[in-house]
Design a protein around this motif. Structure first.
Motif, short mmCIF file in Angstrom:
data_model
loop_
_atom_site.label_atom_id
_atom_site.label_comp_id
_atom_site.label_asym_id
_atom_site.label_seq_id
_atom_site.Cartn_x
_atom_site.Cartn_y
_atom_site.Cartn_z
N ARG A 113 -15.11 23.00 -20.92
CA ARG A 113 -14.21 22.08 -21.82
C ARG A 113 -13.11 22.47 -21.65
O ARG A 113 -11.99 23.50 -21.54
CB ARG A 113 -14.80 21.30 -22.84
CG ARG A 113 -16.06 20.96 -22.61
CD ARG A 113 -16.25 20.27 -22.44
NE ARG A 113 -17.64 20.01 -22.88
CZ ARG A 113 -18.54 20.34 -21.81
NH1 ARG A 113 -18.74 21.05 -20.60
NH2 ARG A 113 -19.55 19.75 -21.95
N GLY A 114 -11.41 20.92 -21.50
CA GLY A 114 -10.30 21.28 -21.09
C GLY A 114 -10.26 21.18 -22.57
O GLY A 114 -10.64 21.33 -23.94
N GLU A 115 -8.59 21.65 -22.62
CA GLU A 115 -7.81 21.54 -24.10
C GLU A 115 -8.27 20.25 -25.70
O GLU A 115 -8.34 20.07 -26.22
CB GLU A 115 -6.45 21.59 -23.80
CG GLU A 115 -6.22 23.37 -23.37
CD GLU A 115 -4.49 23.04 -23.08
OE1 GLU A 115 -4.54 23.51 -23.71
OE2 GLU A 115 -4.33 22.49 -22.33
N GLY A 116 -8.50 18.69 -24.35
CA GLY A 116 -8.88 18.02 -25.62
C GLY A 116 -10.26 18.02 -25.13
O GLY A 116 -10.12 16.19 -25.81
N GLY A 117 -10.78 18.59 -24.70
CA GLY A 117 -11.94 18.09 -25.17
C GLY A 117 -13.31 17.77 -23.49
O GLY A 117 -13.61 17.33 -23.32
N GLU A 118 -12.22 17.49 -22.61
CA GLU A 118 -12.69 16.68 -21.50
C GLU A 118 -13.36 17.90 -21.01
O GLU A 118 -13.76 18.08 -20.72
CB GLU A 118 -11.12 17.05 -20.81
CG GLU A 118 -10.17 16.25 -20.51
CD GLU A 118 -9.17 17.09 -21.69
OE1 GLU A 118 -8.29 16.11 -22.24
OE2 GLU A 118 -9.44 18.25 -22.00
N SER A 119 -14.48 16.62 -19.71
CA SER A 119 -15.19 17.34 -19.18
C SER A 119 -15.23 18.63 -18.17
O SER A 119 -14.02 18.57 -17.78
CB SER A 119 -16.29 15.90 -18.37
OG SER A 119 -15.72 16.31 -17.10
N GLU A 166 -13.32 17.30 -15.48
CA GLU A 166 -12.38 17.44 -15.14
C GLU A 166 -11.21 18.15 -15.28
O GLU A 166 -10.65 18.77 -14.00
CB GLU A 166 -11.94 16.44 -16.70
CG GLU A 166 -12.71 14.57 -16.19
CD GLU A 166 -12.45 14.19 -17.62
OE1 GLU A 166 -11.26 13.43 -17.62
OE2 GLU A 166 -13.36 14.17 -18.54
N VAL A 167 -11.73 19.65 -15.97
CA VAL A 167 -11.36 20.17 -16.05
C VAL A 167 -11.12 21.59 -14.08
O VAL A 167 -10.21 21.17 -14.13
CB VAL A 167 -12.12 21.42 -16.83
CG1 VAL A 167 -11.46 22.49 -16.60
CG2 VAL A 167 -12.08 21.14 -17.92
N ARG A 174 -9.40 20.12 -11.79
CA ARG A 174 -7.57 20.86 -11.58
C ARG A 174 -7.34 22.28 -11.11
O ARG A 174 -6.19 22.77 -11.32
CB ARG A 174 -7.29 20.65 -13.53
CG ARG A 174 -7.26 19.21 -14.09
CD ARG A 174 -6.99 19.18 -15.55
NE ARG A 174 -4.94 19.31 -15.14
CZ ARG A 174 -4.95 20.13 -16.41
NH1 ARG A 174 -5.05 20.00 -17.36
NH2 ARG A 174 -3.60 20.29 -16.31
#
Length: 267
Positions: A52-58, A61-62, A65
Protein backbone atom coordinates in the motif's frame (compact mmCIF):
# COMPACT_ATOMS: atom_id res chain seq x y z
CA UNK A 1 22.24 -17.82 12.44
CA UNK A 2 19.56 -17.65 9.75
CA UNK A 3 21.86 -15.89 7.31
CA UNK A 4 24.48 -18.61 7.64
CA UNK A 5 21.96 -21.41 7.27
CA UNK A 6 19.88 -19.96 4.46
CA UNK A 7 22.36 -17.79 2.59
CA UNK A 8 26.01 -17.77 3.62
CA UNK A 9 26.84 -21.39 2.84
CA UNK A 10 25.29 -21.37 -0.63
CA UNK A 11 25.78 -17.78 -1.72
CA UNK A 12 26.82 -17.07 -5.26
CA UNK A 13 30.50 -16.08 -5.51
CA UNK A 14 29.54 -13.62 -8.24
CA UNK A 15 27.29 -10.89 -6.85
CA UNK A 16 24.72 -9.58 -9.29
CA UNK A 17 25.46 -6.19 -10.79
CA UNK A 18 21.82 -5.20 -10.27
CA UNK A 19 22.07 -5.67 -6.48
CA UNK A 20 23.78 -2.35 -5.90
CA UNK A 21 21.28 -1.23 -3.26
CA UNK A 22 21.89 2.46 -3.98
CA UNK A 23 18.68 3.25 -5.89
CA UNK A 24 15.87 5.02 -4.05
CA UNK A 25 12.18 4.78 -4.86
CA UNK A 26 11.40 8.34 -3.95
CA UNK A 27 8.32 7.26 -1.99
CA UNK A 28 7.53 5.02 0.93
CA UNK A 29 5.41 1.87 1.13
CA UNK A 30 3.32 0.29 3.86
CA UNK A 31 1.86 -3.18 4.18
CA UNK A 32 -1.66 -4.52 4.57
CA UNK A 33 -2.32 -8.11 5.57
CA UNK A 34 -5.09 -10.52 4.63
CA UNK A 35 -5.53 -13.85 6.40
CA UNK A 36 -5.28 -17.24 4.69
CA UNK A 37 -7.61 -19.56 6.57
CA UNK A 38 -7.61 -23.31 6.99
CA UNK A 39 -11.24 -24.34 7.28
CA UNK A 40 -10.33 -27.88 8.32
CA UNK A 41 -8.69 -26.64 11.52
CA UNK A 42 -10.68 -23.40 11.89
CA UNK A 43 -7.45 -21.47 12.09
CA UNK A 44 -5.40 -18.82 10.29
CA UNK A 45 -2.66 -20.55 8.31
CA UNK A 46 -0.90 -17.35 7.33
CA UNK A 47 -1.20 -13.79 6.07
CA UNK A 48 -0.47 -12.39 2.64
CA UNK A 49 1.39 -9.09 2.64
CA UNK A 50 -0.11 -6.56 0.22
CA UNK A 51 1.67 -3.34 -0.68
CA UNK A 52 0.00 0.00 0.00
CA UNK A 53 1.08 3.61 -0.35
CA UNK A 54 2.10 5.85 2.53
CA UNK A 55 -1.46 7.16 2.66
CA UNK A 56 -3.02 3.73 2.21
CA UNK A 57 -3.20 3.96 -1.60
CA UNK A 58 -3.98 0.73 -3.45
CA UNK A 59 -1.37 -1.66 -4.77
CA UNK A 60 -2.24 -0.63 -8.33
CA UNK A 61 -1.60 3.02 -7.58
CA UNK A 62 1.72 2.23 -5.94
CA UNK A 63 2.97 -0.11 -8.67
CA UNK A 64 2.06 2.45 -11.34
CA UNK A 65 4.67 4.77 -9.81
CA UNK A 66 7.52 2.28 -10.20
CA UNK A 67 9.65 2.78 -13.34
CA UNK A 68 11.20 -0.36 -14.86
CA UNK A 69 14.71 0.55 -13.72
CA UNK A 70 13.54 0.56 -10.08
CA UNK A 71 11.65 -2.72 -10.17
CA UNK A 72 14.39 -4.52 -8.26
CA UNK A 73 14.54 -1.82 -5.57
CA UNK A 74 10.74 -1.89 -5.25
CA UNK A 75 10.71 -5.68 -4.91
CA UNK A 76 13.38 -5.59 -2.20
CA UNK A 77 11.70 -2.70 -0.37
CA UNK A 78 8.39 -4.55 -0.24
CA UNK A 79 9.97 -7.74 1.08
CA UNK A 80 11.74 -5.92 3.90
CA UNK A 81 8.65 -3.85 4.74
CA UNK A 82 6.51 -7.00 4.90
CA UNK A 83 8.87 -8.75 7.30
CA UNK A 84 9.48 -5.66 9.44
CA UNK A 85 5.76 -5.00 9.81
CA UNK A 86 4.84 -8.64 10.42
CA UNK A 87 7.43 -8.89 13.18
CA UNK A 88 6.28 -5.64 14.76
CA UNK A 89 2.69 -6.90 14.80
CA UNK A 90 3.75 -10.15 16.44
CA UNK A 91 2.81 -12.45 13.55
CA UNK A 92 3.37 -16.11 14.43
CA UNK A 93 1.86 -17.70 11.32
CA UNK A 94 3.19 -18.06 7.80
CA UNK A 95 3.91 -14.83 5.91
CA UNK A 96 3.27 -14.86 2.17
CA UNK A 97 5.21 -12.34 0.09
CA UNK A 98 4.73 -11.61 -3.59
CA UNK A 99 7.90 -11.27 -5.61
CA UNK A 100 8.46 -9.88 -9.08
CA UNK A 101 10.11 -12.67 -11.10
CA UNK A 102 11.53 -10.21 -13.60
CA UNK A 103 13.22 -8.30 -10.75
CA UNK A 104 15.20 -11.24 -9.32
CA UNK A 105 18.56 -11.64 -10.95
CA UNK A 106 20.79 -14.04 -9.02
CA UNK A 107 18.58 -15.82 -6.43
CA UNK A 108 21.32 -16.52 -3.88
CA UNK A 109 22.45 -12.90 -3.95
CA UNK A 110 19.06 -11.21 -4.19
CA UNK A 111 17.73 -13.05 -1.13
CA UNK A 112 20.25 -11.29 1.13
CA UNK A 113 18.11 -8.35 2.22
CA UNK A 114 15.14 -10.63 2.89
CA UNK A 115 17.14 -12.87 5.19
CA UNK A 116 18.89 -9.93 6.83
CA UNK A 117 15.51 -8.37 7.61
CA UNK A 118 14.26 -11.64 9.08
CA UNK A 119 17.33 -12.02 11.27
CA UNK A 120 17.19 -8.42 12.44
CA UNK A 121 13.52 -8.73 13.41
CA UNK A 122 13.73 -12.22 14.84
CA UNK A 123 11.30 -13.53 12.23
CA UNK A 124 11.88 -17.20 11.40
CA UNK A 125 12.49 -17.32 7.61
CA UNK A 126 11.14 -20.86 7.53
CA UNK A 127 7.69 -19.27 7.88
CA UNK A 128 8.04 -17.38 4.58
CA UNK A 129 6.06 -18.20 1.45
CA UNK A 130 7.13 -16.65 -1.86
CA UNK A 131 4.41 -16.08 -4.44
CA UNK A 132 5.17 -15.57 -8.12
CA UNK A 133 2.24 -14.01 -9.95
CA UNK A 134 1.00 -15.65 -13.11
CA UNK A 135 -0.59 -12.40 -14.25
CA UNK A 136 2.82 -10.80 -14.89
CA UNK A 137 4.37 -11.76 -18.20
CA UNK A 138 7.52 -13.70 -17.39
CA UNK A 139 10.36 -12.86 -19.75
CA UNK A 140 12.58 -15.83 -18.91
CA UNK A 141 10.74 -18.94 -17.70
CA UNK A 142 13.91 -21.06 -17.14
CA UNK A 143 15.25 -18.29 -14.91
CA UNK A 144 12.02 -18.25 -12.87
CA UNK A 145 12.21 -22.03 -12.52
CA UNK A 146 15.75 -21.62 -11.17
CA UNK A 147 14.53 -19.01 -8.65
CA UNK A 148 11.70 -21.24 -7.44
CA UNK A 149 13.95 -24.28 -7.09
CA UNK A 150 16.53 -22.19 -5.24
CA UNK A 151 13.87 -20.97 -2.79
CA UNK A 152 12.47 -24.46 -2.34
CA UNK A 153 15.96 -25.75 -1.66
CA UNK A 154 16.27 -23.23 1.17
CA UNK A 155 13.12 -24.54 2.80
CA UNK A 156 10.76 -21.77 1.71
CA UNK A 157 7.24 -22.61 0.57
CA UNK A 158 6.48 -21.35 -2.94
CA UNK A 159 3.24 -20.48 -4.70
CA UNK A 160 1.88 -19.48 -8.09
CA UNK A 161 -0.47 -16.55 -7.49
CA UNK A 162 -3.43 -15.59 -9.70
CA UNK A 163 -3.40 -18.99 -11.42
CA UNK A 164 -5.63 -18.90 -14.46
CA UNK A 165 -5.40 -15.13 -14.83
CA UNK A 166 -3.09 -14.63 -17.73
CA UNK A 167 0.11 -15.39 -19.46
CA UNK A 168 1.45 -18.82 -18.63
CA UNK A 169 -1.23 -21.01 -17.11
CA UNK A 170 -0.66 -24.73 -17.28
CA UNK A 171 2.58 -24.26 -19.21
CA UNK A 172 4.11 -22.59 -16.15
CA UNK A 173 2.86 -25.39 -13.90
CA UNK A 174 4.45 -27.92 -16.26
CA UNK A 175 7.86 -26.29 -15.80
CA UNK A 176 7.84 -26.36 -11.99
CA UNK A 177 5.53 -27.56 -9.28
CA UNK A 178 5.13 -25.08 -6.39
CA UNK A 179 3.86 -26.04 -2.98
CA UNK A 180 0.70 -23.98 -3.48
CA UNK A 181 -1.40 -22.94 -6.48
CA UNK A 182 -3.64 -19.97 -5.78
CA UNK A 183 -6.72 -19.90 -7.99
CA UNK A 184 -7.41 -16.45 -9.43
CA UNK A 185 -10.57 -14.79 -8.18
CA UNK A 186 -11.84 -14.16 -11.70
CA UNK A 187 -11.87 -17.91 -12.33
CA UNK A 188 -13.92 -18.76 -9.25
CA UNK A 189 -16.21 -15.74 -9.21
CA UNK A 190 -19.78 -17.04 -9.23
CA UNK A 191 -18.74 -20.61 -10.02
CA UNK A 192 -21.57 -21.95 -7.86
CA UNK A 193 -23.93 -20.74 -10.60
CA UNK A 194 -21.62 -21.38 -13.56
CA UNK A 195 -21.14 -24.95 -14.78
CA UNK A 196 -18.22 -24.03 -17.04
CA UNK A 197 -16.25 -22.37 -14.24
CA UNK A 198 -16.95 -25.30 -11.94
CA UNK A 199 -15.71 -27.76 -14.54
CA UNK A 200 -12.51 -25.81 -15.25
CA UNK A 201 -11.76 -25.30 -11.57
CA UNK A 202 -12.43 -28.94 -10.76
CA UNK A 203 -9.99 -29.96 -13.49
CA UNK A 204 -7.29 -27.66 -12.14
CA UNK A 205 -7.79 -29.01 -8.62
CA UNK A 206 -7.48 -32.60 -9.85
CA UNK A 207 -4.33 -31.77 -11.84
CA UNK A 208 -2.68 -30.01 -8.90
CA UNK A 209 -3.57 -32.86 -6.57
CA UNK A 210 -1.89 -35.35 -8.89
CA UNK A 211 1.24 -33.14 -8.95
CA UNK A 212 1.38 -32.78 -5.18
CA UNK A 213 0.44 -29.08 -5.19
CA UNK A 214 -2.06 -27.73 -2.70
CA UNK A 215 -4.80 -25.51 -4.13
CA UNK A 216 -5.76 -22.30 -2.35
CA UNK A 217 -8.83 -20.35 -3.41
CA UNK A 218 -8.38 -16.58 -3.20
CA UNK A 219 -10.91 -13.82 -3.66
CA UNK A 220 -13.75 -15.91 -2.22
CA UNK A 221 -16.68 -13.62 -1.44
CA UNK A 222 -19.83 -15.74 -1.07
CA UNK A 223 -20.96 -18.82 0.82
CA UNK A 224 -21.98 -20.36 -2.50
CA UNK A 225 -18.47 -20.05 -3.89
CA UNK A 226 -17.04 -21.43 -0.67
CA UNK A 227 -19.39 -24.42 -0.66
CA UNK A 228 -18.51 -25.47 -4.21
CA UNK A 229 -14.78 -25.05 -3.63
CA UNK A 230 -14.79 -26.97 -0.37
CA UNK A 231 -16.74 -29.76 -2.07
CA UNK A 232 -13.82 -30.00 -4.51
CA UNK A 233 -11.51 -30.71 -1.58
CA UNK A 234 -10.03 -27.25 -1.06
CA UNK A 235 -9.33 -26.45 2.59
CA UNK A 236 -7.44 -23.14 2.46
CA UNK A 237 -9.14 -19.90 1.48
CA UNK A 238 -8.59 -16.18 1.24
CA UNK A 239 -11.07 -13.45 0.47
CA UNK A 240 -13.61 -10.92 1.69
CA UNK A 241 -15.88 -13.71 2.97
CA UNK A 242 -13.31 -14.30 5.70
CA UNK A 243 -11.66 -10.89 6.17
CA UNK A 244 -10.61 -7.85 4.18
CA UNK A 245 -6.97 -6.73 4.12
CA UNK A 246 -6.08 -4.42 6.99
CA UNK A 247 -3.37 -1.78 6.86
CA UNK A 248 -0.58 -2.62 9.31
CA UNK A 249 -2.87 -4.95 11.25
CA UNK A 250 -3.59 -8.68 11.42
CA UNK A 251 -7.32 -9.28 10.91
CA UNK A 252 -8.89 -12.06 12.91
CA UNK A 253 -11.75 -14.31 11.83
CA UNK A 254 -15.14 -13.68 13.40
CA UNK A 255 -15.88 -16.85 15.43
CA UNK A 256 -19.49 -16.77 14.23
CA UNK A 257 -18.28 -17.20 10.65
CA UNK A 258 -17.18 -20.76 11.27
CA UNK A 259 -20.76 -21.77 12.07
CA UNK A 260 -21.96 -20.12 8.86
CA UNK A 261 -19.30 -22.01 6.92
CA UNK A 262 -20.30 -25.30 8.52
CA UNK A 263 -23.92 -24.62 7.62
CA UNK A 264 -22.92 -23.81 4.05
CA UNK A 265 -21.05 -27.06 3.83
CA UNK A 266 -24.11 -28.99 4.96
CA UNK A 267 -26.51 -27.19 2.59
Amino acid sequence: MYLKKFFGEVASPHPCANCRGDETLGFGVRMAFQPIVDVATRSIFGYEALVRGEGGESAGEVIARVPPELLYRFDQTCRVAAIDTAARLGMTTRLSINFAPNAVYEPATCIRLTLAAAERCGFDPRRLIFEVTESEKIRDVPHVVRIIKDYQGRGFLTAIDDFGAGYAGLNLLAEFQPDVVKLDMALIRGLDADRVRRSITSGIVATCRSLGCEVLAEGVETLGEFRELRDMGIRRFQGFLFAKPALEALPEIDPALWDHLDAAGEA
